[in-house]
Design an enzyme around this catalytic site. Structure first.
Site, PDB file in Angstrom:
ATOM      1  N   GLY A 171       3.027   5.691  -3.149  1.00 25.17           N
ATOM      2  CA  GLY A 171       4.145   6.437  -3.715  1.00 25.17           C
ATOM      3  C   GLY A 171       4.054   6.578  -5.218  1.00 25.17           C
ATOM      4  O   GLY A 171       4.356   7.634  -5.778  1.00 25.17           O
TER       5      GLY A 171
ATOM      6  N   THR B  42       0.832  -1.206   0.000  1.00 23.79           N
ATOM      7  CA  THR B  42       0.000   0.000   0.000  1.00 23.79           C
ATOM      8  C   THR B  42       0.864   1.252   0.000  1.00 23.79           C
ATOM      9  O   THR B  42       0.561   2.234  -0.693  1.00 23.79           O
ATOM     10  CB  THR B  42      -0.955   0.008   1.210  1.00 23.79           C
ATOM     11  OG1 THR B  42      -1.638  -1.242   1.285  1.00 23.79           O
ATOM     12  CG2 THR B  42      -1.957   1.136   1.098  1.00 23.79           C
ATOM     13  N   ASP B  43       1.945   1.244   0.769  1.00 26.46           N
ATOM     14  CA  ASP B  43       2.878   2.369   0.749  1.00 26.46           C
ATOM     15  C   ASP B  43       3.469   2.561  -0.650  1.00 26.46           C
ATOM     16  O   ASP B  43       3.565   3.688  -1.146  1.00 26.46           O
ATOM     17  CB  ASP B  43       4.021   2.120   1.738  1.00 26.46           C
ATOM     18  CG  ASP B  43       3.682   2.542   3.154  1.00 26.46           C
ATOM     19  OD1 ASP B  43       2.761   3.354   3.335  1.00 26.46           O
ATOM     20  OD2 ASP B  43       4.348   2.061   4.090  1.00 26.46           O
ATOM     21  N   ILE B  44       3.886   1.468  -1.262  1.00 26.49           N
ATOM     22  CA  ILE B  44       4.520   1.560  -2.572  1.00 26.49           C
ATOM     23  C   ILE B  44       3.532   2.073  -3.614  1.00 26.49           C
ATOM     24  O   ILE B  44       3.846   2.960  -4.421  1.00 26.49           O
ATOM     25  CB  ILE B  44       5.109   0.211  -2.979  1.00 26.49           C
ATOM     26  CG1 ILE B  44       6.293  -0.131  -2.067  1.00 26.49           C
ATOM     27  CG2 ILE B  44       5.550   0.213  -4.439  1.00 26.49           C
ATOM     28  CD1 ILE B  44       6.816  -1.530  -2.218  1.00 26.49           C
TER      29      ILE B  44
END
Length: 395
Positions: A184, A179-181
């Site tokens: 980003g 989810t972070d990636i």
């Protein structure tokens, strides 16, 4: 050789993964990304080890592998912007910046006069990208959000893991902070869209990105499966809710993945498997029929696949144009001839280790390719040159 984003100035006030991933993507494409870090400790992930980068003698350095994954091609400057002098330095940097990326809690930078309203008054052309767990508004806006929690709240874990009637049943997170990636990547895409619009209007704008929003959006077909039927999808292990056969199967020496996407591929699989009659069997002839009869078909396939090795299946099916593959660990991934051929491991000079191995950016541009200019920086490594290049200060 020039890069696509040569001349673009990005001030990266973010830490951990989502914001730094966006900054690294822009940096790889040529932007001058200056990472603003806390004096003394820097980005949280500098301490997220072991493992740490090792020097030529095999000794651990101070640089955590996690930090190295998301901060290539950046320059680091340590600024304490909780203090007036640090706030003034950030404002001076903003005056010449094109983009600012931050992932503080909602309103967190307003206390220092570094919110969008304050900084856009200094630089109306500024693209200001805010990344939070839940967005700038709504009942959860004030909450902190980490990837693992968002995978749970946003529904990803409800469709990840073994089914309730299988051994090892239960929800499971993805093995990477996906989810972070993805956030980003959405952030870098939004920044580029805002920059394109600025060419017409001459004005910057505020980008509001939430991990929860991204997670829900990226459920893709699973979200539409629910919205189309009103029935929440269930965990299915490695199986696919809409395609059969599309999962892992046992072999004589392990397991392999079979990803059959159409009826022609299924027919070719049946021929290689020595069961050509399956392709004409009414229960299996079309994908819709195979989905409806997966509990009959999958055990039949499993009884066949165990008689050949993984390599034998991959070779035979590959020759027949049937998509499949082994389940590689990371050592096998970086030894894979396709991965080697595509140059997905890059080595860069590093001031502590001599060199550092990193994962290449997958974007391939024909005229303005990605360039690898700077290894992930040491804390405050570029303070003097940033002040010189961005602020015109004498060294």
């Amino acid at each position: 050789m020039t890069s696509a984003l040569d001349g673009l100035k990005v001030l990266d006030l973010s830490r951990v993964l989502a914001g730094p991933w966006a900054g690294q993507t822009l940096a790889d494409l040529g932007a001058d990304v200056v990472k603003v870090e806390r004096p003394g400790c820097g980005d949280d992930t500098r301490a997220w080890g072991p493992p740490y980068l090792r020097d030529a003698e095999g000794r651990d350095t101070s640089e955590a592998a996690y930090f190295l994954s998301a901060n290539r091609n950046k320059r680091s400057i340590a600024i304490d912007f909780t203090q007036p002098a640090g706030q003034e330095t950030v404002r001076r940097l903003v005056a010449s910046a094109d983009v600012l990326i931050e992932n503080f809690k909602v309103g967190g930078l307003a206390a220092y006069g570094l919110d969008y309203a304050s900084l856009s008054a200094i630089n109306p052309r500024l693209i200001y990208c805010s990344i939070t767990g839940f967005g700038q508004d709504g009942p959860y806006a004030e909450r902190a959000g980490y990837d693992f929690m968002i995978q749970a709240v946003g529904g990803l874990m409800s469709v990840t893991g073994r089914a309730d009637d299988e051994v090892g049943a239960g929800p499971v997170k993805v093995g990477v902070a996906v989810t972070d990636i993805l956030t980003g990547l959405y952030a870098s895409n939004a920044v580029l869209a805002a920059l394109a619009e600025r060419e017409r209007s001459g004005l910057g704008q505020h980008i509001d990105l939430a991990l929860l929003d991204v997670q829900v959006a990226c459920l893709a077909n699973q979200s539409l499966n629910y919205l189309s039927t009103g029935k929440p999808p269930e965990r299915m292990g490695n199986a696919h809710p809409n395609i059969v056969p599309y999962e892992d199967f046992p072999t004589a020496d392990g397991d392999f993945i079979l990803t059959i996407g159409n009826d022609g591929q299924f027919r070719r699989f049946c021929e290689v498997a020595g069961k050509p009659e399956w392709a004409d069997e009414p229960r299996f002839a079309t994908n819709a029929q195979r989905v409806g009869n997966r509990k009959v078909l999958i055990p039949l396939i499993r009884q066949i696949t165990v008689f050949r090795t993984t390599a034998q299946w991959v070779s035979a099916l590959g020759a027949a144009g049937v998509p499949c593959g082994p389940i590689n660990n990371l050592g096998q991934v970086f030894e894979d001839p396709q991965v080697v051929s595509r140059g997905l491991k890059v080595s860069m000079a590093h001031p502590l280790a001599g060199q550092v191995d990193l994962v290449a950016n997958p974007i391939r541009l024909s005229r303005t390719p990605v360039r690898y200019r700077n290894a992930p920086p040491l804390l405050d490594q570029h303070a003097e040159e940033v002040r010189r290049d961005w602020l015109g200060d004498a060294e």
